[in-house]
Scaffold this motif. Structure first.
Motif, short mmCIF file in Angstrom:
data_model
loop_
_atom_site.label_atom_id
_atom_site.label_comp_id
_atom_site.label_asym_id
_atom_site.label_seq_id
_atom_site.Cartn_x
_atom_site.Cartn_y
_atom_site.Cartn_z
N THR A 23 0.82 -1.21 0.00
CA THR A 23 0.00 0.00 0.00
C THR A 23 0.86 1.26 0.00
N CYS A 30 5.98 -0.34 -4.26
CA CYS A 30 4.86 -1.27 -4.39
C CYS A 30 5.17 -2.34 -5.44
N PRO A 59 -4.93 -7.80 -0.56
CA PRO A 59 -4.36 -6.59 -1.16
C PRO A 59 -3.76 -6.83 -2.55
#
Length: 120
Positions: A23, A30, A59
């Protein structure tokens, strides 16, 4: 590295760190976190279990759905590795988390390498 190197990283607690980097606001961080996770999901079923237990799959699926294209592809590799190297329960888990639609959406891209690894 090999599966032994991967296991050493898991043993020292890399997974929670990588999960938090998914995140991160910086694109490169990332992307590299996804790349590192894809190497782990290319490992043994036990190593894949550790990724699942670290709650990294939700995620990753979100990134495949919403991130910039390059990050989508890196996150998709993580999921694809589970689908090709994981056991039945691991595959059922990622499917149950909603990976099918975002992976299918990537099939619309003109990048044949991406289409090939998703279809595998």
């Amino acid at each position: 590295g090999n599966e032994t190197h991967t296991q050493l990283l898991i043993n020292v607690g890399v997974l929670p760190c990588l999960a938090s980097l998914l995140t991160h606001s910086k694109f490169g961080i990332c992307k590299e976190a996804c790349w590192a996770i894809s190497n782990i999901t290319a490992g043994t079923p036990d190593q894949i279990d550790k990724v699942i237990l670290a709650n990294i799959i939700p995620p990753l699926i979100l990134l495949v759905s919403t991130a910039q294209y390059v990050i989508k592809v890196e996150a998709a590799w993580c999921i694809a590795n589970i689908c090709t190297g994981g056991n039945k329960h691991q595959i059922e888990y990622v499917v149950g988390q909603g990976c099918i639609k975002p992976l299918c959406d990537l099939l619309e891209e003109e990048d044949t390498n991406v289409v090939d690894f998703i279809l595998d």
